[in-house]
Design a protein around this motif. Structure first.
Motif, short mmCIF file in Angstrom:
data_model
loop_
_atom_site.label_atom_id
_atom_site.label_comp_id
_atom_site.label_asym_id
_atom_site.label_seq_id
_atom_site.Cartn_x
_atom_site.Cartn_y
_atom_site.Cartn_z
N ASP A 176 -32.41 32.09 -68.69
CA ASP A 176 -33.20 30.87 -68.76
C ASP A 176 -33.40 30.27 -67.37
N ASP A 177 -34.58 29.74 -67.13
CA ASP A 177 -34.89 29.15 -65.82
C ASP A 177 -33.91 28.07 -65.42
N SER A 178 -33.41 27.32 -66.40
CA SER A 178 -32.50 26.20 -66.11
C SER A 178 -31.17 26.67 -65.52
N GLU A 179 -30.87 27.97 -65.66
CA GLU A 179 -29.62 28.51 -65.13
C GLU A 179 -29.65 28.63 -63.61
N PHE A 180 -30.84 28.72 -63.04
CA PHE A 180 -30.96 28.89 -61.59
C PHE A 180 -30.97 27.56 -60.87
N MET A 224 -40.24 29.46 -57.91
CA MET A 224 -39.44 30.44 -58.63
C MET A 224 -40.29 31.18 -59.66
N THR A 225 -40.09 32.49 -59.76
CA THR A 225 -40.75 33.28 -60.80
C THR A 225 -40.16 32.88 -62.14
N LYS A 226 -41.01 32.44 -63.06
CA LYS A 226 -40.53 31.92 -64.35
C LYS A 226 -39.99 33.03 -65.25
N SER A 227 -39.19 32.62 -66.21
CA SER A 227 -38.41 33.53 -67.04
C SER A 227 -39.22 34.67 -67.66
N GLU A 228 -40.32 34.33 -68.36
CA GLU A 228 -41.09 35.36 -69.06
C GLU A 228 -41.73 36.34 -68.07
N VAL A 229 -42.23 35.80 -66.96
CA VAL A 229 -42.84 36.65 -65.93
C VAL A 229 -41.77 37.51 -65.27
N ARG A 230 -40.64 36.90 -64.98
CA ARG A 230 -39.53 37.60 -64.34
C ARG A 230 -39.03 38.75 -65.22
N THR A 231 -38.85 38.47 -66.49
CA THR A 231 -38.32 39.47 -67.41
C THR A 231 -39.26 40.67 -67.51
N LEU A 232 -40.56 40.41 -67.64
CA LEU A 232 -41.53 41.51 -67.73
C LEU A 232 -41.63 42.25 -66.40
N SER A 233 -41.61 41.52 -65.29
CA SER A 233 -41.72 42.16 -63.97
C SER A 233 -40.55 43.10 -63.71
N VAL A 234 -39.34 42.67 -64.05
CA VAL A 234 -38.16 43.52 -63.86
C VAL A 234 -38.24 44.73 -64.78
N ALA A 235 -38.74 44.53 -66.01
CA ALA A 235 -38.92 45.66 -66.93
C ALA A 235 -39.91 46.66 -66.36
N LYS A 236 -40.99 46.16 -65.73
CA LYS A 236 -42.01 47.03 -65.15
C LYS A 236 -41.48 47.83 -63.95
N LEU A 237 -40.42 47.32 -63.33
CA LEU A 237 -39.81 48.08 -62.22
C LEU A 237 -39.18 49.38 -62.69
N THR A 245 -36.06 31.69 -54.70
CA THR A 245 -34.72 31.26 -55.14
C THR A 245 -33.82 32.45 -55.44
N GLY A 246 -34.40 33.63 -55.47
CA GLY A 246 -33.61 34.83 -55.78
C GLY A 246 -33.54 35.16 -57.25
N SER A 247 -34.40 34.55 -58.08
CA SER A 247 -34.30 34.78 -59.52
C SER A 247 -34.57 36.24 -59.89
N VAL A 248 -35.56 36.87 -59.23
CA VAL A 248 -35.83 38.28 -59.51
C VAL A 248 -34.72 39.16 -58.95
N SER A 249 -34.24 38.81 -57.76
CA SER A 249 -33.12 39.56 -57.17
C SER A 249 -31.91 39.55 -58.10
N ILE A 250 -31.58 38.36 -58.63
CA ILE A 250 -30.42 38.22 -59.52
C ILE A 250 -30.65 39.00 -60.81
N ALA A 251 -31.84 38.86 -61.40
CA ALA A 251 -32.13 39.56 -62.66
C ALA A 251 -32.05 41.07 -62.48
N ALA A 252 -32.57 41.57 -61.36
CA ALA A 252 -32.51 43.01 -61.10
C ALA A 252 -31.08 43.45 -60.85
N ALA A 253 -30.32 42.67 -60.08
CA ALA A 253 -28.94 43.03 -59.75
C ALA A 253 -28.04 43.05 -60.97
#
Length: 392
Positions: free
Chosen positions: A210-214, A221-234, A249-257
């Motif tokens: 959730d965005d509020s966690e960051f 910041m890349t928002k949750s739904e966009v971030r989740t799909l973008s990481v899946a597309k990687l 903010t590093g949200s995509v970095s954190i999600a990928a890591a």
């Protein structure tokens, strides 16, 4: 016949009867001095543990030979490499008692749920594995590994993890020490040590955060739904090396890591305030596999290790140069780009066509429910274009 034998942790009593019979039948013994010294009086003994060197020794010998490996032949052993090097020879691998199995018996714990690692000469994100596994066993590369781990556990607010350290297992001077990071950080340990970390709060990170966690500040910041799909597309895999360019903010970095502890993420960001936020979020999410790189992406990525994947959230006008540099480093790299403007979309289309790359474009339009008195209305977010190409 070449016997490759797991000699256990070190004590003579841990060598199996099958292994003892094989050793007795052999004319030659090869291994570390710790394992071969006791056979010096009645066998030809040779000190070596490197596969290529062992083969050179065997090439000059006649008669059956036993190669002694510490622990078990299938647990972080040189057996696999040695068998490959000894192609053409008749070989047999005889298992031994690994330090993990021995340590479990000393601690009177079952080990079927343990995550098994080796820090010996390897790059391992042990914090990530402890974060999501209740039990993590590790072969240590030296006594300093324990101090470094304690420092990191404290840094990531994981100081309630219980550490069991086993030194000189199976020998007369065997010692077992139990404590939390702040209790063991200044203790001295022997180089021949193993570790079991018990984290009763371990849990796997969710696929969507959730965005509020960051922690955001005023940085985009890349928002949750966009971030989740973008990481899946990687389409990340174990051991992927990811560049997050324009990391914010590093949200995509954190999600990928958090996808896998063995993934390495380079968060590339030129804005100092944003880089500080990435560090804060890295600590909060215990993402030790995120490496923060300050600077303009087009200038700094050439110095980083070869990437397998890249996410571009911001290019500062250097999109074509950045994509070119990424492809120079790895022609088979998987790239995902986010943009919100038609002009940037047109530029990416021009670049991919120029490169002869087949790109997929998805426009993601998200609306979220918001309360308006007793009613819920849907508030639309700006559409985002997600462009992905390359890789497999």
């Amino acid at each position: 016949m070449i016997y490759i034998i797991g000699a256990g942790c070190g004590s003579d009593e841990l060598i199996t009867c099958e292994a003892e019979k094989a050793i007795e039948s052999c004319k030659n013994i090869i291994g570390s001095s710790r394992l071969t010294d006791k056979y010096k009086n009645n066998k030809n003994t040779f000190t070596s543990y490197k596969p290529d060197e062992i083969k050179r020794i065997i090439d000059g010998l006649d008669g059956d030979t036993a190669v002694l490996m510490s622990g078990d032949t299938g647990f972080y052993s040189g057996t696999k490499k040695l068998i490959e090097v000894l192609e053409g020879y008749e070989t047999a691998a005889l298992p031994g008692i690994s330090s993990a199995v021995y340590f479990a018996s000393v601690l009177k714990m079952p080990w079927q749920d343990w995550k098994l690692l080796s820090l010996h000469g390897q790059k391992v994100n042990i914090i990530g594995h402890i974060r999501e596994n209740r039990y993590v066993f590790a072969l240590l590369g030296g006594a300093e590994d324990i101090k470094i781990l304690c420092e990191k556990l404290i840094l990531y607010s994981m100081d309630d993890v219980i550490l069991y350290v086993g030194e000189n297992l199976s020998y007369e001077n065997e010692r077992i020490t139990v404590g939390r990071p702040y209790e063991l950080i200044d203790r001295r340990f022997d180089d021949m040590a193993v570790l079991l970390a018990v984290n009763n709060k371990a849990e796997k990170a969710p696929a969507e955060i959730d965005d509020s966690e960051f922690i955001r500040g005023k940085v985009p910041m890349t928002k949750s739904e966009v971030r989740t799909l973008s990481v899946a597309k990687l389409r990340l895999k174990k051991d992927s090396v990811v560049y997050d360019i324009g990391a914010g903010t590093g949200s995509v970095s954190i999600a990928a890591a958090l996808t896998d502890p063995d993934i390495t993420v380079y968060a590339v960001e030129k804005n100092e305030q944003a880089a500080e936020l990435i560090e804060v979020n890295k600590l909060k999410f215990k993402a030790d596999n995120v490496k923060i790189i300050m600077g303009e992406a087009s200038e700094v990525i050439s110095e980083l290790e070869r990437p397998t994947h890249a996410f571009i959230g911001g290019s500062s006008g250097y999109m074509e140069k950045i994509i070119g540099l990424l492809l120079e480093k790895n022609s088979d790299i998987r790239i995902v780009v986010n943009t919100v403007t038609l002009e940037s979309l047109a530029e990416i289309n021009r670049i991919t066509k120029k490169l002869g790359v087949d790109a997929e474009t998805v426009m993601l339009s998200v609306s979220k429910g918001a309360q308006a008195g007793d009613y819920t209305i849907m508030k639309a977010m700006n559409p985002v274009y997600i462009i992905s190409f390359g890789g497999r």
